[in-house]
Design an enzyme around this catalytic site. Structure first.
Site, PDB file in Angstrom:
ATOM      1  CB  THR A 161      -6.826 -97.773  -9.206  1.00 22.62           C
ATOM      2  OG1 THR A 161      -7.048 -98.103  -7.847  1.00 22.62           O
ATOM      3  CG2 THR A 161      -6.108 -96.455  -9.263  1.00 22.62           C
ATOM      4  NE  ARG A 189      -7.986 -99.245   1.722  1.00 23.39           N
ATOM      5  CZ  ARG A 189      -7.666 -99.224   0.435  1.00 23.39           C
ATOM      6  NH1 ARG A 189      -8.298 -98.425  -0.397  1.00 23.39           N
ATOM      7  NH2 ARG A 189      -6.723-100.001  -0.036  1.00 23.39           N
ATOM      8  N   GLY A 191      -6.475 -95.544   0.730  1.00 21.61           N
ATOM      9  CA  GLY A 191      -5.572 -96.460   0.026  1.00 21.61           C
ATOM     10  C   GLY A 191      -4.281 -95.795  -0.393  1.00 21.61           C
ATOM     11  CG  ASP A 192      -2.337 -97.691  -3.612  1.00 22.79           C
ATOM     12  OD1 ASP A 192      -3.552 -97.944  -3.459  1.00 22.79           O
ATOM     13  OD2 ASP A 192      -1.740 -97.895  -4.684  1.00 22.79           O
ATOM     14  CB  THR A 211      -4.072-100.467 -10.242  1.00 21.79           C
ATOM     15  OG1 THR A 211      -5.244-101.240  -9.920  1.00 21.79           O
ATOM     16  CG2 THR A 211      -3.347-101.138 -11.405  1.00 21.79           C
ATOM     17  N   GLY A 212      -3.885-102.013  -7.390  1.00 24.22           N
ATOM     18  CA  GLY A 212      -3.779-103.295  -6.703  1.00 24.22           C
ATOM     19  C   GLY A 212      -4.099-103.086  -5.233  1.00 24.22           C
ATOM     20  N   GLY A 214      -3.973-101.692  -2.084  1.00 21.12           N
ATOM     21  CA  GLY A 214      -3.315-100.445  -1.712  1.00 21.12           C
ATOM     22  C   GLY A 214      -2.447-100.541  -0.476  1.00 21.12           C
TER      23      GLY A 214
HETATM   24  N1  ASP Z   1      -5.084 -99.451  -5.177  1.00 18.70           N
HETATM   25  C1  ASP Z   1      -6.469 -99.281  -4.935  1.00 18.70           C
HETATM   26  C2  ASP Z   1      -6.698 -99.094  -3.469  1.00 18.70           C
HETATM   27  O1  ASP Z   1      -6.294 -99.914  -2.695  1.00 18.70           O
HETATM   28  C3  ASP Z   1      -7.326-100.389  -5.433  1.00 18.70           C
HETATM   29  C4  ASP Z   1      -6.930-100.974  -6.763  1.00 18.70           C
HETATM   30  O2  ASP Z   1      -6.159-100.407  -7.494  1.00 18.70           O
HETATM   31  O3  ASP Z   1      -7.418-102.029  -7.107  1.00 18.70           O
HETATM   32  O4  ASP Z   1      -7.292 -98.141  -3.069  1.00 18.70           O
END
Ligand code: ASP
Length: 291
Positions: A161, A189, A191-192, A211-212, A214
């Site tokens: 992200t 889908r 995400g966050d 980031t991570g 979501g």
């Molecule tokens: N947070 C992001 C999502 O899930 C992906 C990421 O940051 O790696 O959409």
């Protein structure tokens, strides 16, 4: 006093696969985006303009999983999410599951400033962006060979992200976040990153971009959690950010976040192997790092 932090995602290449040349490319991409945001702040501009400038630079780079370099979903298509939040007014805007907007962060900002809504998705978001004069592109614009290979080979770790948080000379905070999600996600889908309070948040205490995985950020309401800890428990920014990482680990997910508070303190914790990140603190000290 001004400060800015940016990230290019917690889905960094594993250290064993990172070549010196690739590391230099990523760091140059981060430096460009950091500079774009910092210039705005140095000239007395608003934190909102700074975070958008930084995120546009990251979206335009094929290296990061947002905009141009977004990953593929399981249909071999791109669906992008983004949001912005203005800490001074608690105004926010977001778009989700858009496939044709070149810079989703600018569409998120337009939703905030030019509509009565906070979140627009899919076709409606694209039509709105076009009406606002934003650039729409053919889906082929988002094609990158490495991301397609990642999908076809089911290479893990292909997520990421981009985001930026900033404090401007007027003491106002802002956050912006933009993503392609992760490789192989189901069509539809979300995400966050476009969910206010989950992957992106700003108020008068702090600005946060996550980031991570979501799903975990949504369930843990992690970006807001950092602000809430500061408001309700009087925690410092680093302590609140650390606690959010603990919560993330408790949800069996990985990732990281960047945050800045109204005194210009910066926190960039992560529990993944790496996180592309960069910052300039109020004393002008610059950090650019991956692991
Ligand atoms: N947070 C992001 C999502 O899930 C992906 C990421 O940051 O790696 O959409």
């Amino acid at each position: 006093m001004i400060a800015i932090a940016i990230h290019g995602g917690a889905g960094a290449l594993p250290r064993r696969k990172m070549t010196p040349a690739a590391s230099a490319r990523y760091k140059a991409g981060l430096a460009r985006a950091l500079g774009a945001g910092y210039e705005v702040l140095k000239a007395g501009g608003k934190s909102l303009d700074a975070v958008c400038a930084a995120v546009v630079a990251l979206e335009d780079s094929p290296l990061f999983n947002a905009g141009r370099g977004a990953c593929y979903n399981s249909d071999e298509k791109h669906e992008l999410d983004a949001s912005v939040m203005d800490g001074a007014t608690l105004r926010a805007g977001a778009v989700a599951a858009v496939s044709r907007i070149r810079n989703p962060v600018l569409a998120a900002r337009a939703v905030m400033e030019k509509s009565r809504h906070v979140l627009l998705v899919g076709r409606g978001a694209e039509r709105f962006a076009r009406q606002q004069g934003l650039a729409l592109v053919d889906e082929s614009y988002f094609h990158t060979r490495s991301r397609l290979t990642a999908l076809r080979k089911r290479i893990e770790g292909h997520h990421g992200t981009v985001g930026a948080v900033a404090l401007d000379a007027n003491g106002n905070l802002a956050a912006a976040t933009s993503t392609g999600g992760y490789t192989g996600k189901l069509p539809g889908r979300v995400g966050d990153s476009p969910i206010i309070g989950a992957g992106n948040y700003a108020d008068d205490a702090c600005a946060v971009s996550g980031t991570g995985i979501g799903e975990a950020f949504i369930r843990g309401v992690l970006a807001y959690d950092v602000a809430a800890r500061m408001h309700y428990r009087g925690e410092s920014l680093p302590a609140a950010a650390r606690a959010a990482m603990k919560k993330l680990a408790g949800l069996k997910a990985d990732g990281g976040l960047i945050a800045v508070d109204r005194r210009g303190n910066i926190a960039m914790p992560f529990i993944s192997e790496g996180m592309y990140r960069a910052a300039i603190d109020p004393r002008g000290r610059r950090t650019i790092a991956i692991y």
